[in-house]
Design an enzyme around this catalytic site. Structure first.
Site, PDB file in Angstrom:
ATOM      1  N   HIS A  77      22.889  11.404-134.322  1.00 33.86           N
ATOM      2  CA  HIS A  77      23.538  10.158-135.504  1.00 33.86           C
ATOM      3  C   HIS A  77      22.020   9.488-135.216  1.00 33.86           C
ATOM      4  O   HIS A  77      21.484   8.185-134.635  1.00 33.86           O
ATOM      5  CB  HIS A  77      24.803   8.588-134.739  1.00 33.86           C
ATOM      6  CG  HIS A  77      25.904   9.785-135.326  1.00 33.86           C
ATOM      7  ND1 HIS A  77      26.217   9.768-135.884  1.00 33.86           N
ATOM      8  CD2 HIS A  77      26.975  10.065-133.914  1.00 33.86           C
ATOM      9  CE1 HIS A  77      27.917   9.788-135.970  1.00 33.86           C
ATOM     10  NE2 HIS A  77      27.612  10.264-134.485  1.00 33.86           N
ATOM     11  N   GLU A 107      27.207  16.164-134.607  1.00 35.35           N
ATOM     12  CA  GLU A 107      28.183  14.798-135.926  1.00 35.35           C
ATOM     13  C   GLU A 107      26.115  14.325-136.969  1.00 35.35           C
ATOM     14  O   GLU A 107      26.225  12.884-136.279  1.00 35.35           O
ATOM     15  CB  GLU A 107      28.154  13.319-135.074  1.00 35.35           C
ATOM     16  CG  GLU A 107      29.668  14.214-134.085  1.00 35.35           C
ATOM     17  CD  GLU A 107      29.778  12.665-133.608  1.00 35.35           C
ATOM     18  OE1 GLU A 107      29.413  11.859-133.440  1.00 35.35           O
ATOM     19  OE2 GLU A 107      30.425  13.385-131.882  1.00 35.35           O
ATOM     20  N   ASP A 155      23.954  12.597-139.101  1.00 37.42           N
ATOM     21  CA  ASP A 155      23.939  11.917-140.290  1.00 37.42           C
ATOM     22  C   ASP A 155      22.660  10.948-139.903  1.00 37.42           C
ATOM     23  O   ASP A 155      22.638  10.626-138.640  1.00 37.42           O
ATOM     24  CB  ASP A 155      25.094  11.161-140.297  1.00 37.42           C
ATOM     25  CG  ASP A 155      26.160  10.577-139.423  1.00 37.42           C
ATOM     26  OD1 ASP A 155      24.636   9.525-138.919  1.00 37.42           O
ATOM     27  OD2 ASP A 155      27.239   9.687-139.713  1.00 37.42           O
TER      28      ASP A 155
HETATM   29  O1  G3I Z   1      44.300   4.014-137.236  1.00 39.54           O
HETATM   30  C1  G3I Z   1      43.602   3.578-137.706  1.00 39.54           C
HETATM   31  C2  G3I Z   1      44.973   3.088-138.528  1.00 39.54           C
HETATM   32  O2  G3I Z   1      45.952   2.641-138.450  1.00 39.54           O
HETATM   33  C3  G3I Z   1      44.099   1.621-139.317  1.00 39.54           C
HETATM   34  O3  G3I Z   1      45.559   1.805-140.844  1.00 39.54           O
HETATM   35  C4  G3I Z   1      43.306   2.232-140.007  1.00 39.54           C
HETATM   36  C5  G3I Z   1      42.989   0.269-140.622  1.00 39.54           C
HETATM   37  O4  G3I Z   1      41.772   0.450-140.797  1.00 39.54           O
HETATM   38  O5  G3I Z   1      42.610   1.661-139.033  1.00 39.54           O
HETATM   39  C6  G3I Z   1      42.633   3.226-138.719  1.00 39.54           C
HETATM   40  O6  G3I Z   1      42.053   3.410-137.496  1.00 39.54           O
HETATM   41  C7  G3I Z   1      40.136   3.995-137.805  1.00 39.54           C
HETATM   42  C8  G3I Z   1      40.609   5.459-137.054  1.00 39.54           C
HETATM   43  O7  G3I Z   1      38.918   5.753-137.752  1.00 39.54           O
HETATM   44  C9  G3I Z   1      40.855   6.197-137.772  1.00 39.54           C
HETATM   45  O8  G3I Z   1      40.266   6.440-139.085  1.00 39.54           O
HETATM   46  C10 G3I Z   1      39.630   2.712-137.111  1.00 39.54           C
HETATM   47  O9  G3I Z   1      39.351   1.366-137.337  1.00 39.54           O
HETATM   48  C11 G3I Z   1      37.425   3.284-136.787  1.00 39.54           C
HETATM   49  O10 G3I Z   1      37.173   2.403-136.630  1.00 39.54           O
HETATM   50  C12 G3I Z   1      37.788   4.429-136.407  1.00 39.54           C
HETATM   51  O11 G3I Z   1      36.350   5.162-136.498  1.00 39.54           O
HETATM   52  C13 G3I Z   1      36.075   6.201-136.049  1.00 39.54           C
HETATM   53  C14 G3I Z   1      35.226   5.695-134.540  1.00 39.54           C
HETATM   54  O12 G3I Z   1      34.760   6.821-133.976  1.00 39.54           O
HETATM   55  C15 G3I Z   1      35.720   4.748-133.739  1.00 39.54           C
HETATM   56  O13 G3I Z   1      35.325   4.790-132.757  1.00 39.54           O
HETATM   57  C16 G3I Z   1      35.040   6.869-136.911  1.00 39.54           C
HETATM   58  O14 G3I Z   1      35.872   6.618-138.512  1.00 39.54           O
HETATM   59  C17 G3I Z   1      34.597   8.021-136.603  1.00 39.54           C
HETATM   60  O15 G3I Z   1      33.924   8.298-137.508  1.00 39.54           O
HETATM   61  C18 G3I Z   1      33.867   7.556-135.086  1.00 39.54           C
HETATM   62  O16 G3I Z   1      32.954   8.742-134.588  1.00 39.54           O
HETATM   63  C19 G3I Z   1      32.547   9.323-133.614  1.00 39.54           C
HETATM   64  C20 G3I Z   1      32.854   9.646-133.220  1.00 39.54           C
HETATM   65  O17 G3I Z   1      34.032  10.752-132.952  1.00 39.54           O
HETATM   66  C21 G3I Z   1      31.981  10.362-131.596  1.00 39.54           C
HETATM   67  N1  G3I Z   1      30.157  10.055-131.210  1.00 39.54           N
HETATM   68  C22 G3I Z   1      30.326   8.419-132.248  1.00 39.54           C
HETATM   69  C23 G3I Z   1      30.852   8.741-134.211  1.00 39.54           C
HETATM   70  C24 G3I Z   1      30.603   7.773-134.625  1.00 39.54           C
HETATM   71  O18 G3I Z   1      31.438   5.781-134.120  1.00 39.54           O
END
Ligand code: G3I
Length: 367
Positions: A252, A281, A283
């Protein structure tokens, strides 16, 4: 299964990449889409990142947003057509698969695994042990060390067994380190001590002996305190014959920071331990709005990551963390920043896409 097959000849090609990839990065991707040069009436299929990667000896993957895969046809077509491996962006995380203790919901993850099989893609499993995206019952529970250890053992066993034979590489342990190289203060470290890492790898290996088991982290692209601590950890794990097979380097980046130009030095020291490596990952985010200079800098960031992988014989996968700016974690986490992916929100390719294509083509010995 695609093996790390790059040969000595690729080493030479990769050296060329170091000097030439940036100069080539702004040329149009369409050049290669027209097929081979010189073949009269030749109608070669368009080269995708996946097919170019195959010629260069590695898989090219993307993180997949489960909702988009189900609902967005152009998104689905792009995942199927462009990539040779996939990672569930969220669908295999603990909160997604075990929302209640002992009750599993594999639906979204199974969808992706089926999709990958249909499209002859390999799957990176993400992730088994992490401090984030844990279910509420686990975060809020008051478990003894013994109970927590059993919960972790059970979860790893159940999840890896469910996907047995279907996952190429598992991110077994994710983001275990702080920036200074100390271990992160997580529920796992606090209650179980540092031994949770070796245990997690042993339990995953017992459940699927053929899966390749990775430890994955961010800000470990270059040689620094964090990557050095990780190197020391995996050296020790290998000495104890813990089944750790690979190191995932997330990648990242942001255009406002210097790119990790020492990435090959760093990756090669893991390679020398006999470990596989992967960029897991990638980007490159941009302070918004993005201008053309920043898009070129972004392309160079992607190029640095890919060249690091190509220069490392055991690097067998280069995964982008999403491919279109429509679905990106960046704006939510870094307000005011975005445009981090290789296609824009209309699926138009950015300079970064051309850089990846041309860098792969060079590594494959093409022109
Ligand atoms: O699951 C809930 C859902 O029930 C709700 O309706 C929705 C409303 O916003 O939120 C959903 O949860 C979200 C989840 O992704 C699933 O979509 C969280 O808010 C959101 O914060 C979460 O973000 C993810 C993040 O990890 C969490 O730490 C990102 O999509 C995902 O790209 C990101 O990926 C991580 C890797 O796993 C590890 N390395 C870093 C990378 C970027 O942060």
């Amino acid at each position: 299964m695609l093996k790390p097959i790059r040969s000595v000849a690729v080493g030479a090609a990769a050296a060329v990449l170091l000097v030439s990839a940036f100069t080539l990065s702004s040329a149009s991707a369409a050049t290669e889409d027209s097929g081979r040069r010189g073949g009269k009436g030749h109608s070669a299929a368009p080269q995708t990142l996946g097919t170019l990667g195959q010629k260069a000896g590695l898989r090219i993957g993307t993180a997949v947003n489960a909702t988009a895969l189900a609902e967005d046809a152009p998104y689905r077509a792009k995942v199927a057509g462009e990539f040779s491996s996939v990672t569930a962006e969220n669908a295999m995380k603990w909160e997604a698969v075990e929302p209640q203790r002992g009750t599993y919901d594999w639906a979204a993850a199974d969808e992706l695994v089926d999709f990958a099989k249909k499209n002859r893609q390999l799957v990176r499993g993400h992730t088994l042990v992490w401090h984030s995206q844990l279910p509420a019952w686990l975060n809020n529970g008051d478990f003894t060390a013994e109970e927590l250890r059993e919960i972790l053992h059970q979860h790893i066993t159940d999840q890896v067994t469910h996907f047995k034979g279907k996952i190429w590489q598992w991110d077994v342990v994710n983001e275990a380190f702080n920036e200074d190289g100390t271990l992160r203060d997580s529920i796992w470290l606090r209650k179980l001590g540092p031994g949770y890492i070796a245990d997690a790898f042993r339990w995953a290996h017992e459940a699927d002996p053929r899966a390749r088991l990775f430890i994955n982290d961010y800000n470990i692209e270059g040689v620094n305190a964090k990557s050095t601590a990780l190197h020391e950890l995996v050296t020790g794990l290998r000495e104890q014959r813990v089944p750790v097979h690979g190191v995932g380097i997330q990648g990242h980046l942001g255009v406002q920071y210097s790119a990790p130009h020492d990435i090959a030095d760093n990756m090669l020291r893991f390679d020398r331990l006999g470990l596989e490596t992967a960029i897991t990952e990638a980007d490159v985010r941009i302070p918004m709005p993005a201008d053309s200079t920043e898009l070129e800098a972004q392309a160079e960031g992607y190029g640095v990551l890919l060249r690091g992988c190509l220069l490392t014989p055991g690097c067998n996968d280069f995964t982008v963390w999403g491919f279109t700016d429509t679905y990106s974690w960046v704006p939510d986490t870094f307000p005011g920043q975005g445009a981090a992916n290789i296609f824009d929100a209309d699926y138009a390719p950015k300079p970064a896409y051309s850089t990846l294509r041309q860098t792969l083509a060079l590594a494959a010995g093409r022109h």
